[in-house]
Every structure is written in structure tokens, then in C-alpha cells.
Design a protein around this motif. Sequence first.
Motif, short mmCIF file in Angstrom:
data_model
loop_
_atom_site.label_atom_id
_atom_site.label_comp_id
_atom_site.label_asym_id
_atom_site.label_seq_id
_atom_site.Cartn_x
_atom_site.Cartn_y
_atom_site.Cartn_z
N LEU A 1 0.86 -1.18 0.00
CA LEU A 1 0.00 0.00 0.00
C LEU A 1 0.90 1.24 0.00
CD1 LEU A 1 -3.01 0.99 0.23
CD2 LEU A 1 -2.57 1.25 2.68
N ILE A 2 0.60 2.18 -0.90
CA ILE A 2 1.39 3.41 -1.01
C ILE A 2 0.60 4.56 -0.42
CG2 ILE A 2 2.54 5.01 -2.61
CD1 ILE A 2 2.60 2.66 -4.64
N VAL A 3 1.19 5.27 0.55
CA VAL A 3 0.52 6.39 1.21
C VAL A 3 1.38 7.64 1.08
CG1 VAL A 3 -0.54 7.23 3.34
CG2 VAL A 3 -0.50 4.76 2.86
N ASP A 4 0.92 8.59 0.28
CA ASP A 4 1.65 9.84 0.06
C ASP A 4 0.67 10.85 -0.49
OD1 ASP A 4 3.45 11.92 -1.05
OD2 ASP A 4 5.02 10.43 -0.67
N ASP A 5 0.73 12.08 0.00
CA ASP A 5 -0.24 13.08 -0.46
C ASP A 5 0.12 13.66 -1.82
OD1 ASP A 5 0.94 16.20 0.63
OD2 ASP A 5 1.95 14.33 1.11
N GLU A 6 1.30 13.33 -2.36
CA GLU A 6 1.71 13.87 -3.65
C GLU A 6 1.62 12.78 -4.74
OE1 GLU A 6 5.66 15.20 -2.97
OE2 GLU A 6 5.06 16.99 -1.85
N PRO A 7 0.74 12.96 -5.74
CA PRO A 7 0.60 11.96 -6.81
C PRO A 7 1.92 11.62 -7.51
CG PRO A 7 -1.22 13.51 -6.90
CD PRO A 7 -0.26 14.05 -5.88
N PRO A 8 2.80 12.59 -7.82
CA PRO A 8 4.07 12.23 -8.47
C PRO A 8 4.92 11.29 -7.61
CG PRO A 8 3.67 14.58 -8.70
CD PRO A 8 2.67 14.08 -7.72
N LEU B 1 5.19 4.86 3.31
CA LEU B 1 4.48 5.88 4.09
C LEU B 1 5.23 7.20 4.11
CD1 LEU B 1 2.10 6.46 6.01
CD2 LEU B 1 3.51 5.60 7.87
N ASP B 2 4.57 8.24 3.62
CA ASP B 2 5.12 9.59 3.71
C ASP B 2 5.02 10.06 5.16
OD1 ASP B 2 6.12 12.08 3.06
OD2 ASP B 2 4.26 12.82 2.17
N VAL B 3 6.04 10.72 5.65
CA VAL B 3 6.03 11.19 7.04
C VAL B 3 5.14 12.41 7.20
CG1 VAL B 3 7.43 12.10 8.92
CG2 VAL B 3 8.32 10.25 7.50
N GLN B 4 5.37 13.42 6.37
CA GLN B 4 4.65 14.68 6.50
C GLN B 4 3.46 14.69 5.53
OE1 GLN B 4 5.61 15.84 9.44
NE2 GLN B 4 5.64 17.91 8.66
N MET B 5 2.25 14.61 6.10
CA MET B 5 1.03 14.71 5.32
C MET B 5 0.07 15.64 6.01
SD MET B 5 0.33 10.77 4.06
CE MET B 5 0.30 10.12 5.75
N VAL C 1 5.05 -4.06 7.74
CA VAL C 1 6.43 -3.62 7.53
C VAL C 1 6.35 -2.24 6.87
CG1 VAL C 1 8.57 -4.08 6.28
CG2 VAL C 1 7.31 -5.96 7.34
N VAL C 2 7.20 -1.32 7.31
CA VAL C 2 7.10 0.07 6.86
C VAL C 2 8.39 0.55 6.22
CG1 VAL C 2 6.67 2.46 7.58
CG2 VAL C 2 5.46 0.58 8.72
N ILE C 3 8.26 1.24 5.09
CA ILE C 3 9.34 2.05 4.54
C ILE C 3 8.83 3.47 4.48
CG2 ILE C 3 10.76 2.60 2.53
CD1 ILE C 3 10.81 -0.31 1.79
N PHE C 4 9.48 4.36 5.20
CA PHE C 4 9.11 5.77 5.14
C PHE C 4 9.72 6.42 3.90
CE2 PHE C 4 8.68 5.51 9.87
CZ PHE C 4 7.34 5.88 9.93
N SER C 5 8.97 7.31 3.30
CA SER C 5 9.53 8.17 2.26
C SER C 5 9.28 9.61 2.70
CB SER C 5 8.88 7.90 0.89
OG SER C 5 7.49 8.11 0.95
#
Length: 252
Positions: A10-17, A58-62, A79-83
Motif C-alpha cells: 500500500l502506497i501512502v503519500d499526499d503527492e501523486p508524483p 508511508l510519507d512522514v509529512q502529510m 512492515v514500513v518504509i518511510f519516504s
Amino acid sequence: MSQNKVFTVLIVDDEPPAREVIRSFLERHSTLKVVGECSNGFEALKAIQEKTPDLLFLDVQMPKVSGLELLEVLDEVPVVIFSTAYDQYALKAFEMSAVDYLLKPYSQERFDKAIEKVLDQLHSGSKTNTKEVIQNRLDASNDFIDRIVVKTGNKMHVIPTGKVRFIEASEDYVMIYGEKSRHLKSQTMRYYENHLDPGNFVRIHRSYIVNVNFVERLEPYDKDTYVAIMTEGQRLKISRTGYRKLKETLNF
């Protein structure tokens, strides 16, 4: 475990790019299957509960809810990888035992190294107890908090600390009392005692921390003790130590 097992992502980030970069880089990795994308923590909570992914980018700042706050309310943490684009958060992510973090912008090579670490952990089944590590990091922080993120069912709520009436101990949890609402949270009283502004919050008893702005009056309980009468009518017992702290905070 078979090295050909497919794991869900699952990809979680507020920026589509940023989400597109992750999708593109994942094309090299046939054992990882994207099952969804989310642009904020509220969507992510629902998706995690429905899809139970093995791996979370997972993006940290959203906006509204940070990646860290999202992890805090999960019952089971994948399992988490932060971006992140914010270098100051990279060390925090690492300390929280995320498998890795990706500092934006990152290359395919850097991405592949993170995936290699992820797959080692997923195949071995030796997942870090991220919830415990998150709690340890939160406990070690000296910062006062200005909001509390809580979960009810598949929904998150953000409560500004100024709207918290009081907090009650409830076995291994705490009950957060807000405006005509209450929320159970897996957290410790000591954490809130140490991380709420002492100018507004006082631990008046082993079972209660009160926001002094919602204390209507104090009344005698017996010869040596008092109760705090809250603006919504609750009567909260005050210990001797709590009474002394309350007097100091209220200057009476």
C-alpha cells in the motif's frame, strides 16, 4: 517460505508524483503487488484495515495526520518504509525501526536496496514490533503535544489538546474525554503527564489528568481530600499530591 511468494503493498503519500515514482520503481519487483494508493492518513487507515498489506510505503509529512500518527493508531503495523523530503525525520523513522527510509528524491538503486531489506524481513517473518518502538520513541521525546489522534472503528479523529477535558486511566489504555465524546487509546498516563503542557494539564490522581480550564470548582470529599467538579458535571477524586499540584498551577 517460498522466495516467490507475492507480498501486497500500500502506497501512502499526499503527492501523486511521489506515488507514481514508487509504482514505477516497483515494476522491477515481481514479488511485490500494489493493492492501493492513499493520499492521506484517513484513507490509509481504511485501506489498511480492508486490505491488510504486507508492506507500507508511508510519507512522514502529510496534511491533517502525519505518518507517525497513523502508525500510532494501528492495531497491527505492516512492515514500513518511510519516504520523506524532510531530512530531520529520516533519523526518527530509522529509530522507529522502519525497515528503511527513502529521502526524496531517491534513485532506483537506493529504492532497490530498501526493497532488498524488506524482502529479507518479509520472508523471514521476523517483523519488528513497530508499535513498541513507536511508543519508546514517543516516551523519549521532550516535546509537548498539541493534538491527540484517536481511532473509532475505521475512522480517525484529531482532537486538539485544548479541547481535551480530562484523561482517565483504563487498565492498559486511557480514556480521552473531549467535547461530549470519549475515546479509548492504547497509551500510558505517564506519557500524557510528561507530554501535555503543565500550565494547562495536571495529574490530580493516579487515575486522572485534568485540563484546568475545564475545572469548574473544587469540593471537599472527606476530611483531607477533594474532588474536582468538571464543567460537564463529572466528579474526579483528587489525591493529596494532586491537590498540591493543582494549587500551584491555579495559584490559590
